[in-house]
Design a protein around this motif. Sequence first.
Motif, short mmCIF file in Angstrom:
data_model
loop_
_atom_site.label_atom_id
_atom_site.label_comp_id
_atom_site.label_asym_id
_atom_site.label_seq_id
_atom_site.Cartn_x
_atom_site.Cartn_y
_atom_site.Cartn_z
N HIS A 90 0.84 -1.19 0.00
CA HIS A 90 0.00 0.00 0.00
C HIS A 90 0.88 1.24 0.00
O HIS A 90 1.79 1.36 0.83
CB HIS A 90 -0.93 -0.01 1.22
CG HIS A 90 -1.95 -1.09 1.17
ND1 HIS A 90 -1.75 -2.33 1.71
CD2 HIS A 90 -3.19 -1.11 0.63
CE1 HIS A 90 -2.82 -3.08 1.51
NE2 HIS A 90 -3.71 -2.37 0.86
N PRO A 92 0.80 5.67 -1.54
CA PRO A 92 0.18 6.71 -2.37
C PRO A 92 0.71 6.60 -3.80
O PRO A 92 1.86 6.20 -4.02
CB PRO A 92 0.64 8.01 -1.71
CG PRO A 92 1.08 7.62 -0.33
CD PRO A 92 1.59 6.22 -0.43
N LEU A 93 -0.10 6.97 -4.75
CA LEU A 93 0.27 6.83 -6.16
C LEU A 93 1.63 7.45 -6.48
O LEU A 93 2.45 6.80 -7.14
CB LEU A 93 -0.83 7.44 -7.04
CG LEU A 93 -0.58 7.40 -8.55
CD1 LEU A 93 -0.37 5.97 -9.03
CD2 LEU A 93 -1.74 8.06 -9.29
N PRO A 94 1.94 8.68 -6.04
CA PRO A 94 3.24 9.26 -6.40
C PRO A 94 4.42 8.49 -5.84
O PRO A 94 5.54 8.59 -6.36
CB PRO A 94 3.18 10.67 -5.80
CG PRO A 94 1.74 10.98 -5.66
CD PRO A 94 1.10 9.67 -5.31
N LEU A 96 4.44 5.08 -5.36
CA LEU A 96 4.40 3.67 -5.77
C LEU A 96 5.45 3.41 -6.85
O LEU A 96 5.47 4.07 -7.89
CB LEU A 96 3.00 3.33 -6.30
CG LEU A 96 2.73 1.88 -6.70
CD1 LEU A 96 2.93 0.95 -5.52
CD2 LEU A 96 1.31 1.75 -7.25
N PHE A 101 4.77 -2.39 -7.76
CA PHE A 101 3.53 -2.70 -8.48
C PHE A 101 3.64 -4.06 -9.17
O PHE A 101 2.72 -4.89 -9.10
CB PHE A 101 3.25 -1.60 -9.51
CG PHE A 101 1.90 -1.68 -10.16
CD1 PHE A 101 0.80 -1.07 -9.59
CD2 PHE A 101 1.73 -2.36 -11.36
CE1 PHE A 101 -0.45 -1.14 -10.20
CE2 PHE A 101 0.48 -2.44 -11.96
CZ PHE A 101 -0.60 -1.83 -11.38
N THR A 145 -4.33 4.64 -1.45
CA THR A 145 -3.10 3.86 -1.30
C THR A 145 -3.24 2.43 -1.82
O THR A 145 -2.33 1.63 -1.69
CB THR A 145 -2.57 3.81 0.15
OG1 THR A 145 -3.38 2.92 0.95
CG2 THR A 145 -2.53 5.19 0.78
N THR A 147 -3.71 1.30 -5.02
CA THR A 147 -3.56 1.13 -6.47
C THR A 147 -3.10 -0.28 -6.86
O THR A 147 -3.73 -0.95 -7.68
CB THR A 147 -2.57 2.16 -7.04
OG1 THR A 147 -3.10 3.47 -6.86
CG2 THR A 147 -2.33 1.92 -8.53
N ALA A 148 -2.01 -0.74 -6.28
CA ALA A 148 -1.45 -2.04 -6.67
C ALA A 148 -2.33 -3.20 -6.20
O ALA A 148 -2.68 -4.09 -6.98
CB ALA A 148 -0.03 -2.19 -6.12
#
Length: 232
Positions: A90, A92-94, A96, A101, A145, A147-148
């Motif tokens: 987990h 945050p996108l920026p 990751l 991923f 958090t 995304t993956a």
Amino acid sequence: MNLSDAKVLLTGGSSGIGLETARQLVQAGAAVVICGRDEAALAHAAQTTGAGAIRADVSQEADVIALVQRAAQQLGGLNVVINNAGFGLHAPLPALTLAGFQQVLATNVLGAFLVGREAAKHFIAQRAGNIINVASTAGQRGYATGTAYAASKFALRGMSECWRVELRPHNIRVMEVNPSEVITPFLEKVGWPVQHPERKLQAADVARAIVHLLGMDDRGFVTDITLWATNP
């Protein structure tokens, strides 16, 4: 199916949901082989549950091909596969990373695909089989958090639906289990904060659902089941 006739390969069986599912299946009379990457944890899980054990990394194609073949040999056949191996991350996108991923997808998506593919070859040939994919409520709704992890579980849900349509004519049941937060070592590994653990699901709750789905008479099956804590 009659659980005393079940010959089960269960991935990610050395802890958490997998460990408890193996325990309950063996207690119900099933023959079970578990797999995992940590040999010490795997050996301990096998000893405590009565299951057989094969060390394998489901993200590696050669490992999976050998795993399914060896499991079928040890069990004297194969009629159940439970895709439970999972990896969480987990961020945050920026923040990751590509490597992070890819690592999540390698186990949660590629691993499930490889195990499902190899099992399907056996099941189609014998015109019978059961596949249970352990997904998540994260595959039904995204969150910050996630995304993956959510991407991997959405993908697993999509694969389950495709397999169900494709394999049903061969008398193969494809089922999916979607738990919300479960108190297992998995949460600690991903650094997920847990509030009020007494209100969360336990591994035994999810295992009972899996055993129930598998034990339904072969003339029918439940496509998917979602488990939420009553008062999270």
